[in-house]
Motif scaffolding. Structure first.
Motif, short mmCIF file in Angstrom:
data_model
loop_
_atom_site.label_atom_id
_atom_site.label_comp_id
_atom_site.label_asym_id
_atom_site.label_seq_id
_atom_site.Cartn_x
_atom_site.Cartn_y
_atom_site.Cartn_z
N ARG A 1 -1.51 -8.01 -7.84
CA ARG A 1 -1.96 -9.37 -7.57
C ARG A 1 -0.98 -10.09 -6.64
NH1 ARG A 1 -2.33 -11.93 -13.28
NH2 ARG A 1 -3.09 -9.87 -13.76
N THR B 1 2.07 6.27 -7.21
CA THR B 1 0.94 6.88 -7.91
C THR B 1 0.85 8.38 -7.64
OG1 THR B 1 -0.57 6.30 -6.10
CG2 THR B 1 -0.39 4.75 -7.95
N ALA B 2 1.35 8.83 -6.50
CA ALA B 2 1.36 10.28 -6.23
C ALA B 2 2.20 11.02 -7.26
CB ALA B 2 1.89 10.55 -4.83
N ASP C 1 0.83 -1.21 0.00
CA ASP C 1 0.00 0.00 0.00
C ASP C 1 0.87 1.26 0.00
OD1 ASP C 1 -2.35 -1.39 -0.07
OD2 ASP C 1 -2.77 -1.21 2.08
N ARG C 2 1.93 1.21 0.77
CA ARG C 2 2.82 2.38 0.86
C ARG C 2 3.52 2.62 -0.48
NH1 ARG C 2 2.76 6.90 2.36
NH2 ARG C 2 4.72 7.96 2.74
N GLU D 1 0.54 5.51 -12.81
CA GLU D 1 -0.63 4.75 -12.39
C GLU D 1 -0.31 3.30 -12.07
OE1 GLU D 1 -4.16 5.04 -14.92
OE2 GLU D 1 -3.11 6.68 -15.91
N LEU D 2 -1.00 2.79 -11.08
CA LEU D 2 -0.97 1.35 -10.81
C LEU D 2 -1.83 0.67 -11.87
CD1 LEU D 2 -0.23 -0.95 -8.73
CD2 LEU D 2 -2.52 -0.58 -7.78
N THR D 3 -1.25 -0.29 -12.59
CA THR D 3 -2.01 -0.97 -13.65
C THR D 3 -2.34 -2.42 -13.31
OG1 THR D 3 0.08 -1.47 -14.78
CG2 THR D 3 -1.13 0.49 -15.51
N ASP D 4 -1.66 -2.98 -12.33
CA ASP D 4 -1.99 -4.35 -11.93
C ASP D 4 -1.45 -4.61 -10.53
OD1 ASP D 4 -3.20 -6.90 -12.89
OD2 ASP D 4 -1.23 -7.67 -12.38
N SER E 1 2.32 -3.66 -10.97
CA SER E 1 2.72 -3.13 -12.28
C SER E 1 2.26 -1.68 -12.37
CB SER E 1 2.09 -3.93 -13.42
OG SER E 1 2.49 -5.27 -13.37
N PHE E 2 3.08 -0.86 -13.04
CA PHE E 2 2.77 0.56 -13.16
C PHE E 2 2.77 0.99 -14.63
CE2 PHE E 2 4.32 -0.03 -8.86
CZ PHE E 2 3.37 0.68 -8.12
N HIS F 1 0.89 16.71 -6.22
CA HIS F 1 0.46 15.33 -5.96
C HIS F 1 -0.59 14.90 -7.00
CE1 HIS F 1 -1.31 11.99 -3.73
NE2 HIS F 1 -0.50 12.16 -2.72
N ASP F 2 -0.42 13.70 -7.55
CA ASP F 2 -1.43 13.17 -8.47
C ASP F 2 -2.63 12.62 -7.71
OD1 ASP F 2 -2.49 12.63 -10.96
OD2 ASP F 2 -1.50 10.69 -11.17
N ALA G 1 1.06 4.12 -2.92
CA ALA G 1 0.79 5.52 -2.60
C ALA G 1 1.91 6.43 -3.10
CB ALA G 1 0.59 5.70 -1.10
N LEU G 2 3.15 6.02 -2.87
CA LEU G 2 4.29 6.86 -3.25
C LEU G 2 4.45 6.95 -4.77
CD1 LEU G 2 6.91 5.71 -0.57
CD2 LEU G 2 5.76 7.94 -0.70
#
Lengths: 70, 516
Positions: free
Chosen positions: A21, A11-12, A4-5, A16-19, A32-33, B132-133, A8-9
């Motif tokens: 699992r 995607t900020a 999760d951390r 983008e997070l793309t996958d 995956s990003f 920030h996005d 967050a770091l």
């Protein structure tokens, strides 16, 4: 660092997070990003960055990227 | 000129050669104006991730923040109650490495209302700083819009208060250009969610499809929705209040339960975020990767233009650089999922169509600008700035992109082709940022949140705010009407859906023009 951390770091920073699992062993997460980077995150806190875009993601996580092809 | 819509295309199985134009008939209400043929060159510039209120909320004459009711400015918690204050921006308002930073602690206790990032009495962060996005995803966007009330943007965000941010952009170059020409203040993004999906809507008015996704590597990426089908199913361990953290969902995937790709997938061809398969074709992305979308076959506006022998190109900043050298950050920071034609079999590597239509705009658009200066643009051009110049939160600032696009516009105004040119400068989507105007009710794919759009032309009205309802497909409407193309199926569906909801029809951009 947990998944999760890491999400967050990264995607900020507009990546983008793309996958997301559970990995094949069931002991961590495969992320995956959108820039092509992948991050393997162990439940015990280990993390490994690879793929296209790995330098950018490693920089965000203050980690060394895994060399391409390894 | 009469409306010449041909048969709509109802599936990729319908060969383009079967498409026939309807016979010309008497002028009908809603026909484009006779003078539309005066436009010989169309240029679409597609920037990134800004809601209308985020940049133009105080534009004179526009339906901006000044005209919004106090109630419409408030956000609600996940239980529907009005928030007493905004949550902080998780991890801070400024991007990593920005000095001085605006930390999470500095964003505590913001009032429940929009805030201006570059307010000298507030955070005083200049337009040149990366911030920030925010989540900008298909289902979250619908949950945030909340039936048009736009009061759940904070509730279903991953960035706390960030959706309520806006900027005083009145000193930007593009603001001045909007004052000179036409600002459309009811222009909405064609699809809900993010860049991948809205680039598809710009060229196809369609949702990409992943056949048999439940038997593919992408299976875990199939979203789980609630009974409405328009919202994600919330996980049991999701924080109940925005104050307690980012929401969690059972499965926030890229694919709908019926296998349409609505969040970011990678192109099947290079340049792609996914490497080639080991030992495989170097021009392809590894199809076994869960994020590689299979090649798409739905007709696009490019196919329609080619069918009618209208010249066109997608100009992409740093396209060739990335193919030759790989991507680099922070410059050019090429974005793989911003190249919509690279998902289509008709433009696969090795095809003549790819060579002709998918063009390198050069670093910082230098090759595109050269074509402008030389007066050799095709009849229809799409220009996608490279990443650091696209204004996307998280990795690009507003000022650099604004100045770049204004520079491109300056070249366009001096081009030999300018006397018969139409230019549309818009954004792909809202970037997860709040806007106070309810989108028109349409079909299952959109329209989504309101975004800025500027219409420039020697035939544009001067100093005009166009209140006509538009969405991203309005660009396709104009191109379709001007060049008498068959109508893409998604436009037909969108028009019917909007009419069924009793909404006024979406325009074709001519509301901003004086062609007589």
């Amino acid at each position: 660092m947990d998944a999760d951390r890491i999400v967050a770091l990264v995607t900020a920073a507009g990546i983008e997070l793309t996958d997301r699992r559970r990995n094949a062993k069931g002991d961590g997460w495969s992320l995956s990003f959108s820039n092509g980077a992948t991050v393997e995150v162990g439940d015990e806190g280990s993390a490994c960055v690879a793929g296209k875009g790995s330098k950018a993601v490693a920089r965000l996580l203050d980690m060394p990227p895994t060399p391409r092809g390894s | 000129m009469k409306r010449s819509y041909g048969l709509a295309l109802f599936s990729s199985a319908l060969a383009l050669s079967t498409v026939a134009s309807a016979p010309a008939s008497a002028a009908q209400p809603g026909d484009p104006p006779d003078g539309i043929a005066k436009i010989e060159t169309v240029v679409v510039i597609f920037a990134e991730n800004r809601a209308f209120d985020n940049l133009y909320g105080h534009f004179p004459g526009a339906e901006g923040l000044d005209k919004a009711s106090k109630e419409s400015l408030q956000q609600r918690d996940r239980d529907g109650s009005v928030l007493s204050e905004l949550p902080p921006v998780w991890d801070g308002l400024t991007a990593k490495g920005v000095t001085p930073p605006v930390t999470q602690a500095m964003t505590e206790h913001l009032p429940n209302e929009p805030f201006t990032v570059n307010d000298p009495k507030g955070f005083n962060v200049p337009l040149s700083v990366v911030t920030h996005d925010l989540w900008h995803r298909f289902y979250q966007n619908q949950m945030q819009i909340n039936g048009g009330k736009n009061d759940m943007f904070v509730a279903w965000a991953d960035s706390g208060a960030m959706p309520m941010s806006n900027w005083d952009a009145s000193k930007t170059d593009m603001w001045a250009i909007a004052q000179k020409y036409v600002l459309a203040d009811h222009f909405f993004m064609g699809g809900f969610g993010g860049s991948f999906f809205n680039h598809q809507w710009l060229i196809c008015a369609c949702a990409p499809y992943y056949a048999n996704a439940d038997k593919s590597p992408a299976k875990p990426s199939i979203a789980v929705t609630d009974a409405s089908g328009t919202a994600l199913k919330i996980a049991d361990n999701s924080p109940k209040s925005v104050r307690d953290g980012i929401p969690k969902f059972v499965s926030d995937g890229n694919l709908t339960p019926d296998f349409y790709a609505v969040n970011t997938m990678q192109p099947p061809y290079q340049p792609s975020g996914n490497d080639p398969a080991p030992g495989g074709d170097r021009l392809l992305a590894d199809p076994s990767k869960p994020t590689t979308l299979p090649p798409q076959t739905e007709p696009t506006i490019g196919d329609m233009l080619s069918l009618k022998h209208v010249s066109w190109a997608w100009y992409s900043g740093a396209w060739q650089y990335t193919l030759d050298h790989g991507n680099k950050t922070p410059i050019p920071n090429f974005q793989y999922h911003h190249q919509p034609f690279n998902y289509y079999a008709n433009y696969a590597p090795g095809t003549e169509a790819r060579r002709e239509h998918l063009r390198d705009a050069g670093l910082a658009g230098v090759s595109f600008i050269q074509a402008i200066d030389d007066g050799v643009l095709p009849q229809v051009s799409f220009y996608k700035p490279q990443g650091n110049l696209n204004e996307h939160s998280g990795y690009a600032d507003i000022q650099a992109g604004d100045r770049h696009i204004a520079d491109v516009v300056a070249h366009l105004e001096k081009s030999p082709q300018w006397p018969h040119m139409l230019v549309v400068v818009t954004y792909d989507e809202n970037g997860g940022i709040w806007d106070h105007v309810a989108p028109p009710k349409g079909d299952r794919w959109g329209p989504g949140t309101r975004i800025p759009a500027i219409i420039l032309s020697p035939f544009a009205k001067h100093g005009y705010v166009d209140h006509t309802p538009y969405d991203t497909t309005s660009i396709l409407r104009f191109i379709t009407e001007r060049f008498e193309l068959p109508v893409l199926h998604g436009i037909v569906v969108r028009d019917k859906a909007v009419a069924a909801h009793g909404e006024p029809p979406l325009g074709d951009l001519t509301g901003g023009l004086d062609l007589n």
